[in-house]
Design an enzyme around this catalytic site. Structure first.
Site, PDB file in Angstrom:
ATOM      1  N   HIS A  94      -2.526   7.101   3.903  1.00 52.53           N
ATOM      2  CA  HIS A  94      -3.548   5.655   2.984  1.00 52.53           C
ATOM      3  C   HIS A  94      -4.632   5.466   3.412  1.00 52.53           C
ATOM      4  O   HIS A  94      -4.658   5.483   5.250  1.00 52.53           O
ATOM      5  CB  HIS A  94      -2.293   4.552   2.803  1.00 52.53           C
ATOM      6  CG  HIS A  94      -2.739   2.981   2.867  1.00 52.53           C
ATOM      7  ND1 HIS A  94      -3.364   3.535   1.701  1.00 52.53           N
ATOM      8  CD2 HIS A  94      -2.624   2.129   3.769  1.00 52.53           C
ATOM      9  CE1 HIS A  94      -4.196   1.968   1.419  1.00 52.53           C
ATOM     10  NE2 HIS A  94      -3.207   1.329   2.903  1.00 52.53           N
TER      11      HIS A  94
ATOM     12  N   ASN B 194     -10.282   0.545   1.285  1.00 50.42           N
ATOM     13  CA  ASN B 194      -8.275   0.289   1.058  1.00 50.42           C
ATOM     14  C   ASN B 194      -8.774  -0.237  -0.265  1.00 50.42           C
ATOM     15  O   ASN B 194      -8.098  -1.408  -0.335  1.00 50.42           O
ATOM     16  CB  ASN B 194      -7.982  -0.249   2.475  1.00 50.42           C
ATOM     17  CG  ASN B 194      -6.510  -0.387   2.577  1.00 50.42           C
ATOM     18  OD1 ASN B 194      -6.197   0.035   1.181  1.00 50.42           O
ATOM     19  ND2 ASN B 194      -5.885  -1.180   2.845  1.00 50.42           N
TER      20      ASN B 194
ATOM     21  N   CYS C 143       0.444  -1.497  -0.296  1.00 53.21           N
ATOM     22  CA  CYS C 143      -0.165   0.059   0.452  1.00 53.21           C
ATOM     23  C   CYS C 143       1.109   1.092   0.430  1.00 53.21           C
ATOM     24  O   CYS C 143       0.355   2.467  -0.143  1.00 53.21           O
ATOM     25  CB  CYS C 143      -1.020  -0.272   1.060  1.00 53.21           C
ATOM     26  SG  CYS C 143      -1.903  -1.489   1.109  1.00 53.21           S
TER      27      CYS C 143
END
Ligand code: UT7
Length: 329
Positions: A254, A284, A113
């Site tokens: 994030h 996400n 990520c």
């Protein structure tokens, strides 16, 4: 002296929406659990046959239009992804062909990520070294394709989407990308992984039956890691830029879990109204989360010309990283 800055931005979300209520029909979960534990209400799901490069191309075309550049002016394409169309060729090469960036080199970058922040940092080096004038950096994910839809621990978390930026030489070191900071700790690799499908455990009937081609995560350990390193990455990158946290106008974290961000900003003493979140709508999206959130924050007018923007990523690897920039448009 060359200096890198973001001169164009765009994003693309597939139209299909999967709500928490929909997920109640799939696994033993509830809208209430997902909302309170994560902050997610819904996520986007790519269509059957829609791969990472398809989302990447749509985001890239918008970023090029925003930068008022022709694809032929791009010298390098970097696609950050954990869900490439296939092992090879690189998704970046597929994008290069589809957008007609015939003068570009192209490669994928895999840093979980943190992929977008890593790719932005690589682009910065190429621009600042005078190698390229324009680099296209894309974060594109189709996590729904590697999600185990029978595992309630993970299937409620992820979504699909893509965000892209054009990074160009703006020739002004007081604006654009001011500093990047990257780190990794491979000893935590087991905490978040797709165990099979690579050279360690190639595809067999057994690996498929054991559902080893899907995301596997130790959620609580990743949670603790994320809260700790968000603060560390933010402080380090701001220091590298010769700034203080109080100089930051906007934080784009994030988008993994609302509670991770809340805990981290509390430690950093940052006000929630200086943090842009869109996790409720998209979940996400790994490498795509930060560029999609940045694009939205700019389009909605939260980020304006001259603002100092901090981006912090963390994820599989384990990896983490941050960038701080002065918005130039
Ligand atoms: O992108 C970077 C990487 N990813 C992340 O940053 C994610 C980091 N981790 C997290 O966001 C959180 O750890 C989760 C959201 C994954 C889980 O939240 P948690 O508060 O850490 O919950 P937990 O894993 O400790 O589970 C608590 C309980 C368990 O039940 P028992 O054992 O206490 O009876 C789980 O089985 O919640 C249960 N549970 C669920 N219940 C309803 C887990 N998933 C669900 C679910 N619906 N979807």
């Amino acid at each position: 002296m060359p200096n890198a800055g973001i001169t164009g931005i765009g994003s693309y979300l597939p139209p299909r929406v999967l709500t928490n209520r929909d997920l109640e029909q799939v696994v033993d979960t509830s809208d209430e659990w997902i909302t309170t534990r994560t902050g997610i209400k819904e996520r986007r799901i790519a269509l059957e046959g829609q791969a990472a490069s398809d989302l990447a191309v749509k985001a890239a075309e918008k970023a090029l239009e925003d930068a008022q550049l022709d694809a032929k002016q791009i010298g390098l394409i970097i696609v950050a992804t954990v869900t490439p169309d296939m092992f090879f060729p690189a998704t970046a090469c597929l994008v290069q062909d589809k957008i007609g960036a015939t003068n570009a080199a192209a490669f994928d970058l895999e840093a979980g990520c943190s992929g977008f922040v890593y790719a932005l940092s690589v682009a910065t080096q190429f621009i600042n070294a005078g190698v390229y004038q324009n680099v296209l950096v894309i974060g594109a994910e189709t996590l729904s394709k590697i999600t185990d839809w029978s595992d309630r621990n993970t299937c409620v978390l992820f979504g699909d989407g893509a965000g892209a930026v054009v990074v160009s030489n703006i020739g002004d070191e007081n604006r654009g990308i001011l500093a990047n900071y990257l780190k990794a700790d491979g000893s935590g690799g087991e905490l978040l992984l797709v165990p099979a499908g690579g050279s360690r455990l190639p595809v067999t009937k057994d690996t498929v039956e054991k559902r080893l081609h899907y995301i596997n995560m130790n959620g609580s350990e990743v949670f603790k890691f994320a809260v700790k390193i968000m603060g560390c990455a933010a402080k380090n990158v701001v220091k590298l830029a010769g700034l203080k946290l109080s100089d930051v106008d906007y934080l784009i974290p994030h988008q993994a879990n609302r509670r991770i961000v809340d805990a981290a900003i509390k430690r950093l003493k940052l006000s929630p109204d200086r943090v842009y979140m869109n996790l409720d709508k998209y979940g996400n999206m790994s490498s795509a989360s930060i560029p999609v959130a940045l694009d939205e924050a700019v389009k909605k007018g939260f980020i304006k010309k001259g603002d100092t923007v901090l981006m912090v990523g963390f994820g599989a690897g384990l990896t983490w990283g941050a960038s701080v920039l002065r918005w130039i448009k």
